[in-house]
Design a protein around this motif. Structure first.
Motif, PDB file in Angstrom:
ATOM      1  N   VAL A 434    -144.686  16.895  13.035  1.00  0.00           N
ATOM      2  CA  VAL A 434    -144.264  18.294  13.198  1.00  0.00           C
ATOM      3  C   VAL A 434    -144.162  18.680  14.674  1.00  0.00           C
ATOM      4  N   PRO A 435    -145.184  18.431  15.513  1.00  0.00           N
ATOM      5  CA  PRO A 435    -145.021  18.763  16.932  1.00  0.00           C
ATOM      6  C   PRO A 435    -143.924  17.943  17.604  1.00  0.00           C
ATOM      7  N   GLY A 436    -143.798  16.654  17.240  1.00  0.00           N
ATOM      8  CA  GLY A 436    -142.763  15.828  17.840  1.00  0.00           C
ATOM      9  C   GLY A 436    -141.370  16.315  17.500  1.00  0.00           C
ATOM     10  N   THR A 437    -141.168  16.736  16.253  1.00  0.00           N
ATOM     11  CA  THR A 437    -139.869  17.278  15.852  1.00  0.00           C
ATOM     12  C   THR A 437    -139.571  18.579  16.586  1.00  0.00           C
ATOM     13  N   PHE A 438    -140.584  19.413  16.744  1.00  0.00           N
ATOM     14  CA  PHE A 438    -140.371  20.694  17.422  1.00  0.00           C
ATOM     15  C   PHE A 438    -140.013  20.489  18.891  1.00  0.00           C
ATOM     16  N   LEU A 439    -140.726  19.580  19.563  1.00  0.00           N
ATOM     17  CA  LEU A 439    -140.412  19.302  20.961  1.00  0.00           C
ATOM     18  C   LEU A 439    -138.997  18.749  21.115  1.00  0.00           C
ATOM     19  N   GLU A 440    -138.573  17.935  20.167  1.00  0.00           N
ATOM     20  CA  GLU A 440    -137.203  17.413  20.202  1.00  0.00           C
ATOM     21  C   GLU A 440    -136.186  18.528  19.995  1.00  0.00           C
ATOM     22  N   LEU A 441    -136.452  19.444  19.073  1.00  0.00           N
ATOM     23  CA  LEU A 441    -135.521  20.553  18.830  1.00  0.00           C
ATOM     24  C   LEU A 441    -135.454  21.496  20.027  1.00  0.00           C
ATOM     25  N   VAL A 442    -136.579  21.678  20.720  1.00  0.00           N
ATOM     26  CA  VAL A 442    -136.592  22.552  21.899  1.00  0.00           C
ATOM     27  C   VAL A 442    -135.664  22.014  22.977  1.00  0.00           C
ATOM     28  N   ILE A 443    -135.745  20.721  23.259  1.00  0.00           N
ATOM     29  CA  ILE A 443    -134.906  20.154  24.314  1.00  0.00           C
ATOM     30  C   ILE A 443    -133.492  19.893  23.807  1.00  0.00           C
ATOM     31  N   ASP A 444    -133.344  19.663  22.499  1.00  0.00           N
ATOM     32  CA  ASP A 444    -132.008  19.428  21.945  1.00  0.00           C
ATOM     33  C   ASP A 444    -131.159  20.691  21.998  1.00  0.00           C
ATOM     34  N   ALA A 445    -131.766  21.850  21.784  1.00  0.00           N
ATOM     35  CA  ALA A 445    -131.012  23.106  21.785  1.00  0.00           C
ATOM     36  C   ALA A 445    -130.378  23.371  23.141  1.00  0.00           C
ATOM     37  N   GLU A 575    -152.063  39.732  17.174  1.00  0.00           N
ATOM     38  CA  GLU A 575    -153.076  39.910  16.134  1.00  0.00           C
ATOM     39  C   GLU A 575    -153.636  38.559  15.688  1.00  0.00           C
ATOM     40  N   GLU A 576    -152.762  37.555  15.527  1.00  0.00           N
ATOM     41  CA  GLU A 576    -153.230  36.235  15.107  1.00  0.00           C
ATOM     42  C   GLU A 576    -154.088  35.591  16.191  1.00  0.00           C
ATOM     43  N   ILE A 577    -153.726  35.803  17.458  1.00  0.00           N
ATOM     44  CA  ILE A 577    -154.511  35.234  18.547  1.00  0.00           C
ATOM     45  C   ILE A 577    -155.895  35.880  18.594  1.00  0.00           C
ATOM     46  N   GLU A 578    -155.955  37.199  18.403  1.00  0.00           N
ATOM     47  CA  GLU A 578    -157.243  37.891  18.402  1.00  0.00           C
ATOM     48  C   GLU A 578    -158.107  37.452  17.224  1.00  0.00           C
ATOM     49  N   ALA A 579    -157.446  37.075  16.123  1.00  0.00           N
ATOM     50  CA  ALA A 579    -158.196  36.611  14.948  1.00  0.00           C
ATOM     51  C   ALA A 579    -158.689  35.172  15.105  1.00  0.00           C
ATOM     52  N   GLY A 580    -158.330  34.530  16.221  1.00  0.00           N
ATOM     53  CA  GLY A 580    -158.818  33.165  16.471  1.00  0.00           C
ATOM     54  C   GLY A 580    -157.915  32.070  15.961  1.00  0.00           C
ATOM     55  N   ALA A 581    -156.675  32.378  15.633  1.00  0.00           N
ATOM     56  CA  ALA A 581    -155.755  31.349  15.150  1.00  0.00           C
ATOM     57  C   ALA A 581    -155.379  30.402  16.293  1.00  0.00           C
ATOM     58  N   ASP A 582    -155.266  29.117  15.987  1.00  0.00           N
ATOM     59  CA  ASP A 582    -154.924  28.107  16.983  1.00  0.00           C
ATOM     60  C   ASP A 582    -153.415  27.908  17.041  1.00  0.00           C
ATOM     61  N   VAL A 583    -152.922  27.586  18.225  1.00  0.00           N
ATOM     62  CA  VAL A 583    -151.516  27.240  18.375  1.00  0.00           C
ATOM     63  C   VAL A 583    -151.293  25.862  17.761  1.00  0.00           C
ATOM     64  N   GLU A 584    -150.410  25.783  16.780  1.00  0.00           N
ATOM     65  CA  GLU A 584    -150.246  24.550  16.015  1.00  0.00           C
ATOM     66  C   GLU A 584    -149.550  23.455  16.801  1.00  0.00           C
ATOM     67  N   LEU A 585    -148.927  23.787  17.935  1.00  0.00           N
ATOM     68  CA  LEU A 585    -148.229  22.757  18.712  1.00  0.00           C
ATOM     69  C   LEU A 585    -149.180  21.661  19.150  1.00  0.00           C
ATOM     70  N   TYR A 586    -150.420  22.027  19.508  1.00  0.00           N
ATOM     71  CA  TYR A 586    -151.388  21.040  19.976  1.00  0.00           C
ATOM     72  C   TYR A 586    -152.522  20.842  18.975  1.00  0.00           C
ATOM     73  N   ALA A 587    -152.287  21.159  17.722  1.00  0.00           N
ATOM     74  CA  ALA A 587    -153.323  21.014  16.692  1.00  0.00           C
ATOM     75  C   ALA A 587    -153.222  19.638  16.042  1.00  0.00           C
ATOM     76  N   GLY A 588    -154.346  19.108  15.629  1.00  0.00           N
ATOM     77  CA  GLY A 588    -154.368  17.844  14.910  1.00  0.00           C
ATOM     78  C   GLY A 588    -154.099  16.649  15.809  1.00  0.00           C
ATOM     79  N   GLU A 589    -153.991  15.484  15.170  1.00  0.00           N
ATOM     80  CA  GLU A 589    -153.771  14.244  15.916  1.00  0.00           C
ATOM     81  C   GLU A 589    -152.408  14.230  16.592  1.00  0.00           C
ATOM     82  N   ALA A 590    -151.378  14.741  15.905  1.00  0.00           N
ATOM     83  CA  ALA A 590    -150.045  14.778  16.501  1.00  0.00           C
ATOM     84  C   ALA A 590    -150.006  15.732  17.687  1.00  0.00           C
ATOM     85  N   GLY A 591    -150.665  16.893  17.559  1.00  0.00           N
ATOM     86  CA  GLY A 591    -150.726  17.821  18.671  1.00  0.00           C
ATOM     87  C   GLY A 591    -151.474  17.246  19.862  1.00  0.00           C
ATOM     88  N   GLN A 592    -152.539  16.491  19.580  1.00  0.00           N
ATOM     89  CA  GLN A 592    -153.274  15.852  20.672  1.00  0.00           C
ATOM     90  C   GLN A 592    -152.409  14.810  21.366  1.00  0.00           C
TER      91      GLN A 592
END
Length: 769
Positions: A434-445, A575-592
């Motif tokens: 998921v993060p790899g696909t998103f990074l590719e779409l960001v630069i592809d656009a 609101e999500e940041i104040e609630a403690g939600a993590d940015v999914e771009l760097y979440a999990g093994e793929a985000g790391q």
């Protein structure tokens, strides 16, 4: 090895689970010597066991618990001879050589980071290409066109090939210094140009490494193995040392095994050495005292080469006590060994067919079946059904072994549809996460100047948030698509998208647009689309600035801008940041993995080449292709697994499925590489490309010893008829000669059941109300 002392070299026959057999022999006192004293639960900690891979290391620990009934015990010291990425596993042994007179692992320089090495080689390739083009300016256009890499992406591809060549040479303990002596004028002009290009690694690269004070990965790995071998010779270990399942494919590993064989309390346990192979065939595999290559594609070639390097004959190898197999498995293993016979001795097949008992062969192959599907999709569905059926039985394990990563992913996805998540040891390429696909779409656009397809693919990705809620982003993206892109669009860049959105609103207000979907958009939808477009422009500001500037930038600078844009594009609401939600771009093994990738690029700023922003997208894709696969740490089914051929070494399961048994898949096609042809490899004493086929054949033959084996292949791949694996064709030829051509017929109609998935029962149409 000491004169007059019999070598403690044993073999576990094919068909016997290797690691449990080794543990039983240790517990019974038969390792390192047969008939030795049985160690108690505390004595096991004095024994050192050296294995080939980390997966085998974990499996041996599990085998210790299973064999001993999970009683309280101190585990043996388990070490793995892994690749250079995991050389720290041997530091504990090599670093212990205090007073041995050899440099310890802690004194060795560090190995250069793979990303840094690739970037340095890329920079050297670009510099060499620029100099070559400069010298070719006064020549013809063809010479100018062939002058090295024309783009950084091409330079990365060439750098990867150079890195592979260096790894091959250093893994074998050779040097490229004398390569100029083996390219005579009789070779074609192409090889003369290759020699000139290889000056990058023969002349310039050693200077770069000396300046930075690093060792190459395989050079450091070899030094660790040699240091450990010297430590064992100079400082005798207190307890037994056992090398188990190591094939000795690396010369430095052979030296370590020689040191272990010289120990009074040392032992070597081989996996599946064919002690029943006739002498003519055994000598034909690798002729002794001869420069002939022999048959490196044979599964026994590696072990024959190892025994020759150890200076022992096959006669001194004993069967490990307690690892004997049944007569049924012996019949199957004998059949596979006959099918794998070297080509020049296949004339013996006539005698074997005459003397062999077809009933014994049929019994041996009773639990072996062959599934030939129409296409890879059908093959994956049938494999998933076999694995699901195995999961229905308590304590029954099943594993798919295949080098085809696409087939493995298809099977994993089909099993997930039933709520079964399997352990895929090869993981998933970073670009497919998921993060790899998103990074590719960001630069592809931005590289495609925000075309409709590229823009909407980015906006519809689940990580695309732009500081909005998921609902707001989806509604805004839908409105933008309906208004600006579901009509004639001739714009470009974000300015073109903005102009198309204004034009669409004017046409709707003037009742000139007949698109009903666009006409039904509310004022709120138009505002959302306009706001999303403004956020898109704001987020992309760092990259827009770089792409507008045609001058060269540091690669680390453009990569930092890429990461910044991706972070802002995936930003959550306040609101999500104040609630403690993590940015999914760097979440999990793929985000790391994504975080580590950009961190390494920034850290290697002094090694990175300078490029234009327009060259970055292709260069980025070339760099992420070198990243290791991502293995998620999630709950998985305890009895189902997917292994690659390399990961399957020394492992076993009740049901083993060997998938994608087609030529160029398993075994893979042999390729000497772009820089050295076959005669050059022979002159440099490098291994033949067919040796890799021999290792694949060895994995195949070892896996054929499982309790149940299912062989699968697709008759067509990508719409093109495929060629069955050479091993399948040999087996079918022997079975046809015995008159039992249907011996591999499946016991269950897996293909028919797989096809039912796409065959729904007919339903009568609904009647008119």
């Amino acid at each position: 090895m000491a004169a007059g002392r019999r070598a403690n070299i044993y073999s576990v026959p094919t068909g016997t689970p290797f690691l449990p057999a080794v543990v039983r022999a240790i517990v019974d006192g038969n390792l390192p010597h047969i008939g030795g004293p049985r160690p108690d639960a505390l004595d096991l900690s004095a024994i050192t066991v050296i294995l080939p891979t980390r997966r085998a290391e974990r499996a041996l620990a599990e085998a210790c618990l299973a064999v001993t009934g999970r009683q309280a015990m101190l585990m043996p010291r388990i070490r793995a001879i892994a690749g250079p990425d995991e050389d720290g596993l041997l530091i504990g042994m090599a670093a212990a050589g205090v007073g041995s007179g050899t440099p310890s692992a802690l004194q060795l320089p560090l190995a250069i980071d793979k990303t840094e090495r690739l970037l340095l080689l890329t920079r050297l390739v670009l510099q060499w290409s620029a100099a070559l083009r400069q010298n070719a300016l006064g020549e013809d256009r063809d010479a100018l066109a062939e002058a090295g890499a024309r783009t950084p992406a091409q330079a990365v591809a060439m750098a990867r090939e150079l890195a592979d060549l260096m790894d091959l040479v250093e893994r074998e303990g050779k040097s490229l210094d004398r390569i100029s002596e083996i390219v005579p004028d009789t070779y074609s002009e192409h090889w003369q140009k290759s020699l000139d290009f290889l000056k990058i690694i023969t002349q310039f690269w050693p200077e770069v490494m000396a300046e930075r004070g690093f060792l190459s990965p395989w050079d450091r790995q070899n030094k660790l193995l040699v240091a450990e071998a010297e430590r064992l010779r100079s400082t005798r270990p207190e307890g037994p040392v056992i090398v188990a399942g190591v094939s000795g494919s690396i010369p430095a590993t052979v030296e370590l095994m020689q040191a272990v064989a010289e120990l009074d309390e040392g032992a070597i346990v081989l996996a599946g050495l064919d002690l029943g192979l006739d002498e003519e065939c055994w000598n034909a595999i690798s002729p002794p005292d001869s420069k002939e290559v022999g048959h490196p594609e044979h599964p026994e070639f590696g072990l024959k080469k190892l025994l020759d390097a150890l200076g022992v004959s096959r006669e001194v190898v004993s069967i490990l006590p307690g690892s004997e197999t049944s007569t049924v498995l012996e019949s199957r293993v004998g059949f596979i060994a006959e099918a794998m016979r070297p080509t020049e001795t296949t004339a013996r097949w006539h005698d074997w067919v005459t003397e062999a008992d077809s009933d014994d062969v049929t019994k041996g192959l009773a639990s072996v079946s062959l599934i030939e599907a129409a296409n890879p999709q059908e093959e994956a569905e049938a494999i998933a059904l076999v694995m699901r059926e195995s999961a229905e039985h308590a304590d029954k394990t099943a594993a798919l072994v295949t080098p085809d990563r696409l087939l493995a992913r298809r099977v994993a996805i089909r099993l997930e549809a039933w709520g079964i998540r399997v352990d895929d040891s090869a993981g998933r390429p970073f670009a497919k996460t998921v993060p790899g696909t998103f990074l590719e779409l960001v630069i592809d656009a931005i590289s495609k100047d925000f075309t409709p397809v590229a823009t909407m693919a980015l906006l519809k990705h689940p990580l695309a948030r732009f500081g909005l809620s998921a609902r707001e982003v989806r509604f805004a993206a839908r409105a933008l698509e309906l208004a600006a892109f579901r009509t004639t669009y001739i714009g470009g860049s974000l300015d073109g998208v903005e102009a198309a959105l204004r034009r669409a609103r004017d046409e709707i207000d003037a009742h000139e647009r007949r698109d009903m979907a666009a006409q039904r958009l509310w004022d709120e939808d138009w505002e959302r689309a306009t706001d999303l477009l403004a956020k898109l422009r704001e987020v992309y500001a760092p990259l827009l600035e770089a792409f507008a500037d045609r001058s060269e930038h540091a690669l680390s600078d453009i990569a930092a801008r890429h990461a910044k844009v991706a972070e802002n594009a995936s930003c959550l609401t306040s609101e999500e940041i104040e609630a403690g939600a993590d940015v999914e771009l760097y979440a999990g093994e793929a985000g790391q993995a994504a975080s580590d990738f950009f961190t390494n690029l920034v850290a290697c700023a002094n090694a990175s080449p300078d490029i234009t922003a327009n060259d970055y997208p292709d260069l980025y894709r070339g760099l992420i292709a070198t990243l290791p696969p991502v293995i998620p740490r999630v709950p998985k089914h305890p009895r189902l697994s997917i292994w690659g051929p390399m990961e399957s070494q020394l492992l076993t399961a009740d049901v083993v499925i060997l998938g994608s048994l087609n030529e160029t898949s398993w075994p893979d096609s042999t390729d000497p590489g772009p820089w050295l042809n076959r005669p050059m490899r022979v002159e440099m004493e490098l291994p033949s490309p067919e040796e890799e086929t021999g290792r694949e054949a060895r994995d195949f033959a070892a896996l054929m010893g499982a309790s149940e084996v299912c062989l699968t292949r697709a008759k067509k791949v990508d719409g093109v008829p495929s060629v069955p694996s050479r091993w399948l064709m040999r087996m079918n030829a022997l079975l046809g000669g015995l008159g039992i051509a249907n011996a591999l017929a499946p016991q269950h109609p897996w293909l028919q059941w797989a096809r039912f998935r796409d065959s729904a029962n007919p339903r009568p149409p609904a009647t008119r109300p």
